[in-house]
Write an enzyme that holds these catalytic residues in place. Structure first.
Site, PDB file in Angstrom:
ATOM      1  N   GLY A 299       0.848  -1.187   0.000  1.00 42.35           N
ATOM      2  CA  GLY A 299       0.000   0.000   0.000  1.00 42.35           C
ATOM      3  C   GLY A 299       0.875   1.226   0.000  1.00 42.35           C
TER       4      GLY A 299
ATOM      5  N   CYS B 174       5.281  -6.091   1.663  1.00 47.71           N
ATOM      6  CA  CYS B 174       5.630  -4.669   1.680  1.00 47.71           C
ATOM      7  C   CYS B 174       4.920  -3.958   2.823  1.00 47.71           C
ATOM      8  CB  CYS B 174       5.343  -4.041   0.321  1.00 47.71           C
ATOM      9  SG  CYS B 174       6.056  -2.396   0.164  1.00 47.71           S
ATOM     10  N   TYR B 175       3.965  -3.081   2.532  1.00 50.56           N
ATOM     11  CA  TYR B 175       3.241  -2.418   3.616  1.00 50.56           C
ATOM     12  C   TYR B 175       2.631  -3.457   4.556  1.00 50.56           C
ATOM     13  CZ  TYR B 175      -0.090   0.473   6.127  1.00 50.56           C
ATOM     14  OH  TYR B 175      -0.791   1.102   7.122  1.00 50.56           O
TER      15      TYR B 175
ATOM     16  N   HIS C  71       8.359  -7.418  -3.299  1.00 53.11           N
ATOM     17  CA  HIS C  71       7.095  -7.772  -3.959  1.00 53.11           C
ATOM     18  C   HIS C  71       7.237  -9.092  -4.721  1.00 53.11           C
ATOM     19  CE1 HIS C  71       4.744  -4.151  -3.190  1.00 53.11           C
ATOM     20  NE2 HIS C  71       5.907  -3.523  -3.208  1.00 53.11           N
TER      21      HIS C  71
ATOM     22  N   LYS D  35      -9.116 -11.290 -16.634  1.00 50.13           N
ATOM     23  CA  LYS D  35      -9.099 -11.386 -18.100  1.00 50.13           C
ATOM     24  C   LYS D  35      -8.306 -12.596 -18.601  1.00 50.13           C
ATOM     25  CE  LYS D  35     -10.102  -8.917 -21.922  1.00 50.13           C
ATOM     26  NZ  LYS D  35     -11.311  -8.093 -22.107  1.00 50.13           N
TER      27      LYS D  35
ATOM     28  N   GLU E 249       4.988 -10.689  -6.153  1.00 45.84           N
ATOM     29  CA  GLU E 249       3.988 -10.805  -7.223  1.00 45.84           C
ATOM     30  C   GLU E 249       4.442 -10.181  -8.541  1.00 45.84           C
ATOM     31  OE1 GLU E 249       3.959  -8.771  -4.728  1.00 45.84           O
ATOM     32  OE2 GLU E 249       2.921  -6.887  -5.137  1.00 45.84           O
TER      33      GLU E 249
ATOM     34  N   SER F  86     -21.009  -9.047 -28.774  1.00 48.38           N
ATOM     35  CA  SER F  86     -20.337  -8.008 -29.553  1.00 48.38           C
ATOM     36  C   SER F  86     -19.228  -8.575 -30.424  1.00 48.38           C
ATOM     37  CB  SER F  86     -19.725  -6.978 -28.604  1.00 48.38           C
ATOM     38  OG  SER F  86     -18.613  -7.545 -27.935  1.00 48.38           O
ATOM     39  N   GLY F  87     -18.820  -9.799 -30.139  1.00 52.10           N
ATOM     40  CA  GLY F  87     -17.667 -10.345 -30.850  1.00 52.10           C
ATOM     41  C   GLY F  87     -16.371 -10.125 -30.085  1.00 52.10           C
ATOM     42  N   GLY F  88     -16.437  -9.336 -29.015  1.00 48.20           N
ATOM     43  CA  GLY F  88     -15.268  -9.144 -28.158  1.00 48.20           C
ATOM     44  C   GLY F  88     -15.057 -10.360 -27.262  1.00 48.20           C
ATOM     45  N   VAL F  89     -13.955 -10.371 -26.552  1.00 48.07           N
ATOM     46  CA  VAL F  89     -13.592 -11.549 -25.749  1.00 48.07           C
ATOM     47  C   VAL F  89     -14.643 -11.839 -24.663  1.00 48.07           C
ATOM     48  CG1 VAL F  89     -11.793 -12.593 -24.319  1.00 48.07           C
ATOM     49  CG2 VAL F  89     -11.182 -10.855 -25.991  1.00 48.07           C
ATOM     50  N   ASP F  90     -15.003 -10.798 -23.908  1.00 51.00           N
ATOM     51  CA  ASP F  90     -15.826 -11.049 -22.717  1.00 51.00           C
ATOM     52  C   ASP F  90     -17.220 -11.555 -23.078  1.00 51.00           C
ATOM     53  OD1 ASP F  90     -13.577  -9.997 -21.606  1.00 51.00           O
ATOM     54  OD2 ASP F  90     -14.465  -8.060 -21.112  1.00 51.00           O
ATOM     55  N   SER F  91     -17.888 -10.858 -23.988  1.00 51.35           N
ATOM     56  CA  SER F  91     -19.250 -11.306 -24.295  1.00 51.35           C
ATOM     57  C   SER F  91     -19.208 -12.657 -25.006  1.00 51.35           C
ATOM     58  CB  SER F  91     -20.017 -10.265 -25.113  1.00 51.35           C
ATOM     59  OG  SER F  91     -19.536 -10.160 -26.425  1.00 51.35           O
TER      60      SER F  91
END
Ligand code: XMP
Length: 518
Positions: free
Chosen positions: A62, A89-90, A176, A373, A178, A230-235
């Site tokens: 943080g 870290c924090y 870190h 994602k 990550e 929509s043709g996008g990844v998510d939908s």
């Protein structure tokens, strides 16, 4: 998969968000180790955290100092809850401070790559060599570990760069683990997850799909469901997942506003109708959108008109499905977790229905709401969606309309579509499509430039090529494409796209520019 019911069969690790941008990254890394993780605000009451029955709790980094008034903190009863804790870290400084150690303002701090030296034996550092590079970003440093802790690593600016109390299963690392700049960071997280917390690595794509399918079936029963595609990844992944769950109960509505990229509408048809045999309504509404957009040149007006027309068209089609009770949304986990500053780390429900009228009463089905994602992409591949859809670069809802500067005409759309296709094709051939966040062409429609071709003078449009790298579209940098690649793109556009006699490359970062031109 609603947040409350997510993954009952999985071991769960909580990532307490202390307000840096790192909480999401930590949660993703935990999931990469196949352990389900959930981000919680540090303001969540401890009882609520424990009710989630976590196998481990990670405190994120943080931006604050533990010494400032109102520094983000956590109920110290957490240390008696018999749940292993890893502070980063924090988070490590907070542990030290709450348990009686000393955190000092060192003056210098460490920012960037730092050499870490191990001291003695350690559970979470067990896989690491004596010396390695880690990523640090701190002003304060722990100077004295609390009673009961041993110091297991140090660095030039952090005498206590790692500490642990094995009896209480409380661990802290100043660096870190990550971020990719910490060479063996994932091994630190894995040691915590598997050796300390005893987690099982069950968060696999197959399990995610099976559970999502079960949950969708339980939610919608025998009712009809519609999905705006929509043709996008998510939908696309959301649709494929819901289709896997309920087959013909699902109808997908694909509103084609005529402002898509070359071949995109055909790809949607091919994939969803022919490959998946979905009930797909392909609304070819290009004329209606063009008409609504005639003479419009102001970017926000374009967006507003396209948004409104889109809703009207969707509404008309949806009214034919008035017996449907559910609407699929491709909402992702980062949309519902607001990882803001330390003091506004709240979880908000983000129902991105985008202005559907009140009398359209759908209950939402959000099968991706617990996924990042990269997980959505992995699941898309597993469900059999084509590479072109799963790895498609982001594309704005208003489509090519915000990449044609000035008014929108069929000729301009066609010219831009051809040029855009060349940009994307060459980027793909160069093997860069996935690592570049977005790459596309822009047509400044009213601009004409003088050129020579053969013996003649030309007076035609320029095309601007834009390619950016980014993590999340909030900031972006122009992509350092090779001169050879730029040359290929430029000469192909000029040779192949009628009406273009000049190509420029946009070298503006965001900020100060935006990714799109409008
Ligand atoms: P900018 O241009 O603001 O874009 O840097 C950031 C990201 O958002 C996308 N974008 C949009 N997406 N509707 C959308 O669905 C829009 O009106 C819109 N405008 C920009 C852009 O492509 C980039 O990924």
């Amino acid at each position: 998969m609603s947040a409350q019911h997510a993954a009952p069969t999985h071991d769960r690790v909580l990532v307490v968000d202390f307000g840096a941008q790192y909480a999401q990254l930590i949660a993703r890394r935990v999931r990469e180790a196949r352990v389900y993780s959930e981000i919680v605000p540090r303001t969540m009451p401890l009882a609520e955290m424990l009710a989630k029955r976590p196998k481990g709790i990670i405190f994120s980094g943080g931006p604050a100092s533990v010494h400032v008034d109102g520094a983000p903190s956590i109920d110290a009863a957490v240390y008696d809850a018999e749940v292993p804790i890893l502070g980063i870290c924090y988070g490590a400084q907070l542990i030290a401070q709450q348990l009686g150690g000393v955190v000092e303002r060192t003056g210098g701090g460490e920012y960037g790559r730092t050499q870490l030296t191990r001291l003695g034996s350690s559970v979470v550092l067990s896989a690491l060599p004596e010396e390695q590079q880690v990523w640090m970003s701190h002003g304060d440093a722990i100077s004295t570990a609390p009673d009961g802790f041993v110091v297991t690593a140090s660095s030039p600016g952090a005498p206590v760069a790692a500490l642990e109390d094995r009896d209480r299963a409380v661990y802290g690392v100043q660096f870190h683990p990550e971020v990719v700049h910490t060479e063996r960071g994932q091994e630190v997280l894995r040691a915590f997850l598997f050796d300390v917390c005893d987690c099982r690595p069950t968060w696999t794509n197959t399990n995610i799909i099976e559970e999502a399918v079960a949950e969708i079936r339980a939610q919608v029963g025998g009712e009809k469901v519609i999905c705006g595609l929509s043709g996008g990844v998510d939908s696309s992944v959301a649709a494929a997942l819901v289709h896997r769950a309920i087959g013909d109960q699902l109808t997908c509505v694909f509103v084609d506003h005529g402002l898509l990229r070359l071949g995109e509408a055909e790809q949607v048809e091919e994939t969803f109708r022919r490959q998946f045999h979905m009930d797909l309504v392909h609304v070819k509404a290009a004329d209606r959108f063009l008409e609504a957009l005639s003479d419009i040149r102001e970017p926000e007006s374009k967006r507003k008109i396209i948004g409104e027309t889109f809703i009207r068209v969707f509404e008309e089609v949806a009214s034919d499905y008035s017996d449907a009770g559910y609407l699929v949304q491709g909402t992702l986990y980062p949309d519902i977790v607001e990882s803001g500053g330390a003091d506004n780390a709240t979880i908000k429900s983000h129902h991105n229905v985008g202005g559907l009228p009140d009398d359209m009463k759908f209950e939402l089905v959000e099968p991706l709401r617990n996924l990042f994602k990269d997980e959505v992409r992995a699941i898309g591949e597993e469900l059999g969606l084509p590479e072109e859809i799963v790895w498609r670069q982001p594309f704005p809802g208003p489509g090519l309309a915000v990449r044609i500067i000035g008014t929108i005409t069929p000729d301009r759309i066609e010219m831009l579509r051809q040029a855009d296709h060349i940009v994307v094709e060459e980027i793909r051939r160069a093997g860069l499509y996935r690592e570049i966040w977005q790459s596309f062409a822009v047509l400044p429609g009213d601009v004409h430039t003088v050129g020579v071709m053969g013996d003649g003078r030309t007076y035609e449009n320029p095309i601007i090529v834009r390619a950016v790298t980014s993590e999340d579209a909030m900031t972006a940098d122009w992509a350092r494409l090779s001169h050879d690649l730029l040359e290929r793109i430029a000469s192909r556009i000029i040779n192949e796209v009628a009406g273009v006699n000049r190509v420029a490359y946009d070298i503006t970062s965001k900020p100060p520019g935006t990714i799109e031109w409008e």
